[in-house]
Design a protein around this motif. Structure first.
Motif, PDB file in Angstrom:
ATOM      1  N   ASN A   1      -3.077  14.606  -3.099  1.00 58.68           N
ATOM      2  CA  ASN A   1      -2.106  13.646  -3.625  1.00 58.68           C
ATOM      3  C   ASN A   1      -2.590  12.211  -3.486  1.00 58.68           C
ATOM      4  OD1 ASN A   1      -0.005  15.433  -4.445  1.00 58.68           O
ATOM      5  ND2 ASN A   1       0.521  15.753  -2.294  1.00 58.68           N
ATOM      6  N   GLU A   2      -3.895  12.031  -3.286  1.00 56.18           N
ATOM      7  CA  GLU A   2      -4.438  10.697  -3.086  1.00 56.18           C
ATOM      8  C   GLU A   2      -5.460  10.348  -4.151  1.00 56.18           C
ATOM      9  OE1 GLU A   2      -5.277   9.094   0.827  1.00 56.18           O
ATOM     10  OE2 GLU A   2      -4.742  11.026   1.696  1.00 56.18           O
TER      11      GLU A   2
ATOM     12  N   GLU B   1      -5.504   5.845 -17.202  1.00 57.48           N
ATOM     13  CA  GLU B   1      -4.560   4.735 -17.356  1.00 57.48           C
ATOM     14  C   GLU B   1      -3.320   4.953 -16.499  1.00 57.48           C
ATOM     15  OE1 GLU B   1      -2.141   2.290 -20.863  1.00 57.48           O
ATOM     16  OE2 GLU B   1      -3.289   4.093 -21.366  1.00 57.48           O
ATOM     17  N   ALA B   2      -2.806   6.171 -16.500  1.00 59.00           N
ATOM     18  CA  ALA B   2      -1.614   6.470 -15.700  1.00 59.00           C
ATOM     19  C   ALA B   2      -1.882   6.260 -14.213  1.00 59.00           C
ATOM     20  CB  ALA B   2      -1.161   7.902 -15.956  1.00 59.00           C
ATOM     21  N   LEU B   3      -3.092   6.566 -13.780  1.00 61.24           N
ATOM     22  CA  LEU B   3      -3.473   6.443 -12.377  1.00 61.24           C
ATOM     23  C   LEU B   3      -3.897   5.024 -12.007  1.00 61.24           C
ATOM     24  CD1 LEU B   3      -5.479   9.755 -12.232  1.00 61.24           C
ATOM     25  CD2 LEU B   3      -3.475   9.273 -10.812  1.00 61.24           C
TER      26      LEU B   3
ATOM     27  N   ALA C   1       0.831  -1.203   0.000  1.00 58.95           N
ATOM     28  CA  ALA C   1       0.000   0.000   0.000  1.00 58.95           C
ATOM     29  C   ALA C   1       0.867   1.254   0.000  1.00 58.95           C
ATOM     30  CB  ALA C   1      -0.927  -0.002   1.220  1.00 58.95           C
ATOM     31  N   LEU C   2       1.967   1.208   0.768  1.00 59.49           N
ATOM     32  CA  LEU C   2       2.879   2.356   0.822  1.00 59.49           C
ATOM     33  C   LEU C   2       3.516   2.590  -0.539  1.00 59.49           C
ATOM     34  CD1 LEU C   2       4.352   4.514   2.470  1.00 59.49           C
ATOM     35  CD2 LEU C   2       6.063   2.784   3.057  1.00 59.49           C
ATOM     36  N   ALA C   3       3.935   1.502  -1.186  1.00 61.07           N
ATOM     37  CA  ALA C   3       4.552   1.629  -2.510  1.00 61.07           C
ATOM     38  C   ALA C   3       3.564   2.174  -3.529  1.00 61.07           C
ATOM     39  CB  ALA C   3       5.075   0.266  -2.958  1.00 61.07           C
TER      40      ALA C   3
ATOM     41  N   LYS D   1       3.751   5.684  -5.601  1.00 59.64           N
ATOM     42  CA  LYS D   1       3.660   5.659  -7.058  1.00 59.64           C
ATOM     43  C   LYS D   1       2.583   6.628  -7.545  1.00 59.64           C
ATOM     44  CE  LYS D   1       2.557   2.631 -10.965  1.00 59.64           C
ATOM     45  NZ  LYS D   1       2.148   1.258 -11.379  1.00 59.64           N
ATOM     46  N   LEU D   2       1.434   6.619  -6.856  1.00 63.41           N
ATOM     47  CA  LEU D   2       0.340   7.511  -7.244  1.00 63.41           C
ATOM     48  C   LEU D   2       0.723   8.974  -7.044  1.00 63.41           C
ATOM     49  CD1 LEU D   2      -2.799   5.610  -5.910  1.00 63.41           C
ATOM     50  CD2 LEU D   2      -2.338   6.242  -8.277  1.00 63.41           C
TER      51      LEU D   2
END
Length: 248
Positions: free
Chosen positions: A222-223, A208-210, A56-58, A62-63
């Motif tokens: 940022n979430e 797609e990127a998200l 989840a942290l990773a 990334k997001l």
């Protein structure tokens, strides 16, 4: 204390013990490295929930990177529709499909949040993934937005189309566009034009990127938030973006 924090504490304690050894003057010995690896392995075996926490942290990191890299297109694209306070201190971006039942429920959440929060800025992005009817309706929606940069006519169109019953297709979207006062001759020309196509391509590229595969999906601060999670959860994310806490 989270599992991740406990792991860091265990590793720090191990490293401190080994660092006190004379051999540390020239780095960890092979035996010390083996013992540290054993500590890590044993900790993962005893705390399997840590794997999910690390994943989840990773994913969160990334997001954040994706959002940062696509900030202009996400929050300030000239092709998007902006509602609420255009100068608001927090922006909530929603990706939606006119044939998504959960998006119909999420419409009420969005309206409730905008009424309650005068500093909320809302960005709507078409993400027609469910059917050809969804794609056709999205093309009409983008064309309606092109005729009114204030977003008022589009929002009227958006609410009427999402709150209706049954499947949405081009005929229904066109009827609603006419009902809200769109220039139908211009609309017919625009729906197959390059600007409408570019707007939808932009939305799909962002989704797609998200990693968004369904609707509704949101970006708040940022979430990323996936699904019709309800007013309470969305408000908590808005508050986190605003003041760093679930309740400001």
């Amino acid at each position: 204390m989270t599992a991740l924090t406990r792991l860091f504490a265990a590793l720090a304690a191990a490293a401190f013990v080994f660092a006190a050894a004379p051999a540390q003057a020239q780095g960890f010995t092979p035996q010390q490295r083996s013992e540290i690896e054993s500590i890590i392995r044993d900790y993962f075996l005893k705390h399997p929930e840590l794997i999910e926490e690390l994943q989840a942290l990773a994913q969160s990191e990334k997001l954040k990177k994706v959002i940062s890299e696509n900030r202009q297109a996400l929050f300030h694209s000239p092709r998007q529709v902006t509602l609420g306070n255009p100068n608001g201190d927090v922006t909530m971006v929603e990706f939606f499909d006119y044939n998504c039942g959960f998006c119909k429920r999420a419409l009420d959440d969005m309206v409730t949040l905008m009424k309650a929060d005068p500093n909320l800025r809302v960005v709507l992005k078409e993400m027609p993934v469910l059917s050809q009817g969804s794609m056709d309706a999205a093309q009409v929606g983008v064309a309606v937005a092109m005729q009114d940069k204030t977003g008022k006519r589009y929002f009227d169109f958006h609410q009427k189309l999402l709150s209706g019953r049954g499947q949405v297709d081009k005929a229904r979207a066109m009827a609603v566009a006419k009902e809200v006062g769109a220039d139908m001759a211009r609309l017919e020309k625009d729906i197959s034009g390059p600007e409408v196509r570019a707007a939808l391509q932009e939305s799909f590229a962002l989704a797609e990127a998200l990693g968004f595969q369904g609707t509704p999906s949101y970006v708040i601060g940022n979430e990323a938030v996936v699904g019709a999670v309800g007013v309470k959860e969305l408000q908590a994310k808005i508050n986190m973006a605003r003041c760093g806490k679930p309740a400001c």
